[in-house]
Design a protein around this motif. Structure first.
Motif, PDB file in Angstrom:
ATOM      1  N   ARG A  16      -1.017  -0.638  33.183  1.00  0.00           N
ATOM      2  CA  ARG A  16      -0.392  -1.213  34.093  1.00  0.00           C
ATOM      3  C   ARG A  16      -0.541  -2.635  34.178  1.00  0.00           C
ATOM      4  O   ARG A  16       0.556  -3.202  34.267  1.00  0.00           O
ATOM      5  N   LYS A  17      -1.473  -3.140  33.369  1.00  0.00           N
ATOM      6  CA  LYS A  17      -1.576  -4.687  33.280  1.00  0.00           C
ATOM      7  C   LYS A  17      -0.433  -4.973  31.970  1.00  0.00           C
ATOM      8  O   LYS A  17       0.328  -5.965  32.127  1.00  0.00           O
ATOM      9  N   ALA A  18      -0.158  -4.205  30.943  1.00  0.00           N
ATOM     10  CA  ALA A  18       0.450  -4.184  30.054  1.00  0.00           C
ATOM     11  C   ALA A  18       2.072  -4.260  30.583  1.00  0.00           C
ATOM     12  O   ALA A  18       2.914  -4.881  29.913  1.00  0.00           O
ATOM     13  N   LEU A  19       2.236  -3.227  31.447  1.00  0.00           N
ATOM     14  CA  LEU A  19       3.701  -3.132  31.850  1.00  0.00           C
ATOM     15  C   LEU A  19       3.742  -4.456  32.937  1.00  0.00           C
ATOM     16  O   LEU A  19       5.193  -4.892  32.713  1.00  0.00           O
ATOM     17  N   LYS A  24       1.731  -5.788  24.883  1.00  0.00           N
ATOM     18  CA  LYS A  24       1.220  -4.784  24.167  1.00  0.00           C
ATOM     19  C   LYS A  24      -0.204  -4.371  25.107  1.00  0.00           C
ATOM     20  O   LYS A  24      -0.699  -5.049  25.612  1.00  0.00           O
ATOM     21  N   ILE A  25      -0.592  -2.963  25.173  1.00  0.00           N
ATOM     22  CA  ILE A  25      -1.538  -2.560  25.869  1.00  0.00           C
ATOM     23  C   ILE A  25      -3.067  -3.112  25.093  1.00  0.00           C
ATOM     24  O   ILE A  25      -3.229  -3.285  23.916  1.00  0.00           O
ATOM     25  N   ASP A  26      -3.880  -3.319  25.941  1.00  0.00           N
ATOM     26  CA  ASP A  26      -5.249  -3.835  25.427  1.00  0.00           C
ATOM     27  C   ASP A  26      -6.363  -2.939  25.640  1.00  0.00           C
ATOM     28  O   ASP A  26      -6.755  -2.939  26.865  1.00  0.00           O
ATOM     29  N   PHE A  27      -6.910  -2.061  25.097  1.00  0.00           N
ATOM     30  CA  PHE A  27      -7.689  -1.065  25.349  1.00  0.00           C
ATOM     31  C   PHE A  27      -8.571  -0.671  24.275  1.00  0.00           C
ATOM     32  O   PHE A  27      -8.320  -0.444  22.986  1.00  0.00           O
ATOM     33  N   ILE A  28     -10.118  -0.909  24.356  1.00  0.00           N
ATOM     34  CA  ILE A  28     -11.033  -0.612  23.381  1.00  0.00           C
ATOM     35  C   ILE A  28     -11.752   0.708  23.858  1.00  0.00           C
ATOM     36  O   ILE A  28     -12.302   0.482  25.091  1.00  0.00           O
ATOM     37  N   THR A 187     -17.213  -4.023  34.158  1.00  0.00           N
ATOM     38  CA  THR A 187     -15.771  -3.819  34.664  1.00  0.00           C
ATOM     39  C   THR A 187     -15.045  -4.058  33.645  1.00  0.00           C
ATOM     40  O   THR A 187     -15.025  -4.803  32.777  1.00  0.00           O
ATOM     41  N   PRO A 188     -13.821  -3.416  33.783  1.00  0.00           N
ATOM     42  CA  PRO A 188     -12.639  -3.512  32.772  1.00  0.00           C
ATOM     43  C   PRO A 188     -12.094  -5.060  32.667  1.00  0.00           C
ATOM     44  O   PRO A 188     -11.750  -5.784  33.635  1.00  0.00           O
ATOM     45  N   ILE A 189     -12.041  -5.553  31.623  1.00  0.00           N
ATOM     46  CA  ILE A 189     -11.683  -7.016  31.495  1.00  0.00           C
ATOM     47  C   ILE A 189     -10.277  -7.061  31.885  1.00  0.00           C
ATOM     48  O   ILE A 189      -9.642  -8.192  32.201  1.00  0.00           O
ATOM     49  N   GLN A 190      -9.563  -6.063  31.884  1.00  0.00           N
ATOM     50  CA  GLN A 190      -7.703  -6.195  32.392  1.00  0.00           C
ATOM     51  C   GLN A 190      -7.856  -6.075  33.738  1.00  0.00           C
ATOM     52  O   GLN A 190      -6.809  -6.326  34.173  1.00  0.00           O
ATOM     53  N   LEU A 191      -8.772  -6.036  34.539  1.00  0.00           N
ATOM     54  CA  LEU A 191      -8.802  -6.033  36.005  1.00  0.00           C
ATOM     55  C   LEU A 191      -8.716  -7.335  36.591  1.00  0.00           C
ATOM     56  O   LEU A 191      -9.538  -8.246  36.282  1.00  0.00           O
ATOM     57  N   PRO A 192      -7.664  -7.550  37.505  1.00  0.00           N
ATOM     58  CA  PRO A 192      -7.971  -8.705  38.365  1.00  0.00           C
ATOM     59  C   PRO A 192      -9.109  -9.134  39.195  1.00  0.00           C
ATOM     60  O   PRO A 192      -9.638  -7.975  39.676  1.00  0.00           O
ATOM     61  N   ASP A 193      -9.534 -10.270  39.125  1.00  0.00           N
ATOM     62  CA  ASP A 193     -10.726 -10.554  39.793  1.00  0.00           C
ATOM     63  C   ASP A 193     -10.849  -9.779  41.387  1.00  0.00           C
ATOM     64  O   ASP A 193     -12.250  -9.606  41.551  1.00  0.00           O
TER      65      ASP A 193
END
Length: 257
Positions: A16-19, A24-28, A187-193
């Motif tokens: 969702r963040k990448a869209l 590009k998607i950031d996922f580890i 928490t996922p780093i991609q999440l808004p605060d």
């Protein structure tokens, strides 16, 4: 939180963040993951199956195929909660909405590799009939209900002399009230605060599983005190709140308003 649920929800958050950012998607993957593979449904019977061998590769294929939106879905109630700590029992799915009007879902299957001591995960795509309930999925912040559930089940845990679980629920309540600093590492780093606290609390208050979980000895302590009904009702409500708010976090973050 069950690793299967955590991975699928985190994939959706990252996608969702990448869209949203057109990046590009950031996922580890977690350190317990050996491989993640996605198998796309055949468009026609004589077509070869398209496979992607990473989340990044999968997302690229999705973009090429016209991905419009993506959501995470999981049932909010389960009769047999003893199974919730095991693989392939969550029934969670990743729902993809395509620009051509089609909808499909990716269903995970986890297999443990004993030699590598890690998990191999395969997501298989299935098409969904049009005009389904998934088309209008919308979630709102119901943290006041969540707080009350945590308070109620925390008091109940103390009543049946399960102080450890009482502390877990109390600490989750305080975090949800903003009275405790959350650990961003959980928490996922991609999440808004604004979504991180809810995700953190969902993770910490998810006590369902097998040995040593809320499903293990607490029901027997409740039965000894004649509190079976209250145990079941509060456990059901907790599971509803946990899963609802995980879907709220995953599906309402990074939205175009």
């Amino acid at each position: 939180m069950n690793g299967e649920i955590q991975q699928a929800s985190n994939i959706v958050i990252s996608a969702r963040k990448a869209l949203f950012e057109n990046e590009k998607i950031d996922f580890i993957p977690s350190k317990h993951t050996l491989s993640i593979q996605f198998i796309f449904a055949r468009k026609l019977l004589f077509h070869k199956s398209v496979q992607a061998n990473s989340v990044c590769e999968w997302f690229d294929v999705c973009l090429q195929r016209g991905l419009k939106d993506i959501k995470f879905v999981i049932p909010t109630n389960r009769e047999n909660k003893h199974l919730l700590g095991f693989a392939n029992t969550s029934q969670c799915v990743i729902i993809c909405f395509w620009k051509n009007g089609n909808t499909s879902c990716f269903c995970p299957f986890w297999e443990f590799d004993r030699e590598q001591n890690k998990w191999k995960i395969i997501y298989n795509e299935q098409y969904i009939k049009k005009h389904t309930v998934f088309d209008n999925l919308h979630f709102t912040d119901k943290t006041n209900e969540f707080k009350q559930t945590l308070l109620d089940i925390g008091e109940f845990a103390a009543k049946i002399e399960q102080q450890y679980f009482s502390d877990v629920f109390h600490n989750a309540y305080e975090a949800l009230c903003g009275l405790e600093n959350i650990n961003d590492e959980n928490t996922p780093i991609q999440l808004p605060d604004e979504f991180k606290t809810i995700y953190y609390v969902v993770d910490k208050a998810d006590v369902f599983g097998a040995m040593g979980s809320w499903n293990d000895s607490p029901p027997y302590y409740a039965r000894e005190k004649g509190l079976d009904k209250e145990y079941n009702e509060l456990s059901n409500e907790l599971l509803v709140q946990l899963r609802y708010h995980l879907m709220y976090v995953a599906n309402e973050c990074w939205k175009h308003h």
